[in-house]
Enzyme design. Sequence first.
Site, PDB file in Angstrom:
ATOM      1  N   VAL A 141      44.468  47.421  42.138  1.00  0.00           N
ATOM      2  CA  VAL A 141      45.074  47.166  40.832  1.00  0.00           C
ATOM      3  C   VAL A 141      46.434  46.536  41.084  1.00  0.00           C
ATOM      4  CG1 VAL A 141      46.195  48.339  38.867  1.00  0.00           C
ATOM      5  CG2 VAL A 141      43.823  48.868  39.441  1.00  0.00           C
ATOM      6  N   CYS A 142      46.830  45.630  40.198  1.00  0.00           N
ATOM      7  CA  CYS A 142      48.165  45.026  40.233  1.00  0.00           C
ATOM      8  C   CYS A 142      48.374  44.328  41.584  1.00  0.00           C
ATOM      9  CB  CYS A 142      49.193  46.116  39.936  1.00  0.00           C
ATOM     10  SG  CYS A 142      50.813  45.534  39.402  1.00  0.00           S
ATOM     11  N   SER A 143      49.562  44.399  42.156  1.00  0.00           N
ATOM     12  CA  SER A 143      49.830  43.675  43.396  1.00  0.00           C
ATOM     13  C   SER A 143      49.136  44.302  44.601  1.00  0.00           C
ATOM     14  CB  SER A 143      51.339  43.565  43.633  1.00  0.00           C
ATOM     15  OG  SER A 143      51.951  44.835  43.602  1.00  0.00           O
ATOM     16  N   GLY A 144      48.343  45.338  44.400  1.00  0.00           N
ATOM     17  CA  GLY A 144      47.510  45.862  45.484  1.00  0.00           C
ATOM     18  C   GLY A 144      46.597  44.798  46.073  1.00  0.00           C
ATOM     19  N   GLY A 166      44.171  43.750  36.882  1.00  0.00           N
ATOM     20  CA  GLY A 166      45.472  43.119  36.667  1.00  0.00           C
ATOM     21  C   GLY A 166      46.605  44.136  36.760  1.00  0.00           C
TER      22      GLY A 166
END
Lengths: 245, 245
Positions: B115-118, B165
């Site tokens: 998720v996200c910048s992962g 996202g």
Amino acid sequence: MTAEQTFSRPDSLQVPAPLQIGMVIYPRLTLLDLIGPQTALGMHGITHLVAERLEPVVSDSGIALIPTTTYEECPRDLDVLFVPGGEGTADAMEDATLLAFLRNRAETARYVTSVCSGSLILAAAGVLQGYRATTHWTSLDVLTAFGVTADASRVVSDRNRITGGGVTAGIDFGLTLLAHLRGEPAARMTQLAMEYDPQPPFDAGSPALAGEQVVTLVKQFVAPIHLRTMQIAKAWRGHRPETIA
Amino acid sequence: MTAEQTFSRPDSLQVPAPLQIGMVIYPRLTLLDLIGPQTALGMHGITHLVAERLEPVVSDSGIALIPTTTYEECPRDLDVLFVPGGEGTADAMEDATLLAFLRNRAETARYVTSVCSGSLILAAAGVLQGYRATTHWTSLDVLTAFGVTADASRVVSDRNRITGGGVTAGIDFGLTLLAHLRGEPAARMTQLAMEYDPQPPFDAGSPALAGEQVVTLVKQFVAPIHLRTMQIAKAWRGHRPETIA
């Protein structure tokens, strides 16, 4: 979007003092109840995770959090006093030390708040009676049994009591509370930073949408918690700890 | 709701084995990236919070989590390998031990996810190249610089890579992944238990909705992270740790 009308911009262009955010943690809380609002509010202030002792507190998912302060050491004047819900709600409703802490800080907190079944704990502390409030959809009747005016809305604001519905409602709650505290522009920026443009994969997030079969399954899942919290509510006779059965 | 078509019911009426969910935690991760999906998936399995050592890991909100296992001890065959984003993303992208763990478990994991910048950390580990994936809206160009096909959708599924996202997208991601793993009925029940019927207080959750001024503010806020992750992406020459500058 009518709620947008009610938020004003901060009075001053000065950088405001960091918010003092006191969030109670107790065994078997639901982490998302806490982390949703904490993510919205946290970047605007200091989060105090408050427990009786500075020992890890295990949530109902098994993940442990470390408190940052104790009931004794928590700042006296909080901008936000917050209680999450969770599988451990009934035990928290019978924890006289926790309830005494809530009653004490609620006297001076700018906002007294909860998400999910956290409002049952506020009710057990006697600080929601006379107010409108919400909770997880399966617990609205327990709020009523406590003499609180139950409202099935996702976020309910009544004077300085602001409560959110079940679990994920904490994000809507957190952004709403942030708008009260810091104005709408700060809340909009935070919402974009959190990319909160929800697109649920199914239409199943409320009892009306989910259909009878799914509603029955969830009610069965929470039945033990519902039974015990309802028993506590019906036995409740006021807000002094010794009168809580 | 077309995605609903693609999920099948579980093949068997037997109670399935608990999901083995491996979630990497690292300094200055964003907790909501992790707790959103963990809440959706956790009640269907066992969550392993994986770090190099069993010491508390402090998130970018200041709240500390306690790992449950180490890279060494984490089960070999995971149903879900998951990486959250956060302010500490760039450091994680240069952590050779973390990247080696991801490469190792990605070989056998049923789903490799973030998720996200992962997803930038997965890209730095070399396990997203050749796939479509998403990330926080401010980081899509960094994914592209890594040779990943960036897709601005809220949840992106490409074979067994499923990415979400920014931050709150983790809830949509978690329910989508749960439907893949356990069928749509289980996902609908979980969505109702989490009361995921979102009602954002503002229309500000995506760059298109939020308006130019708010977009600029958030870009300024994440500029240091964007700069450093982009530098790492441009210097990236493959998936062997020694080639990462």
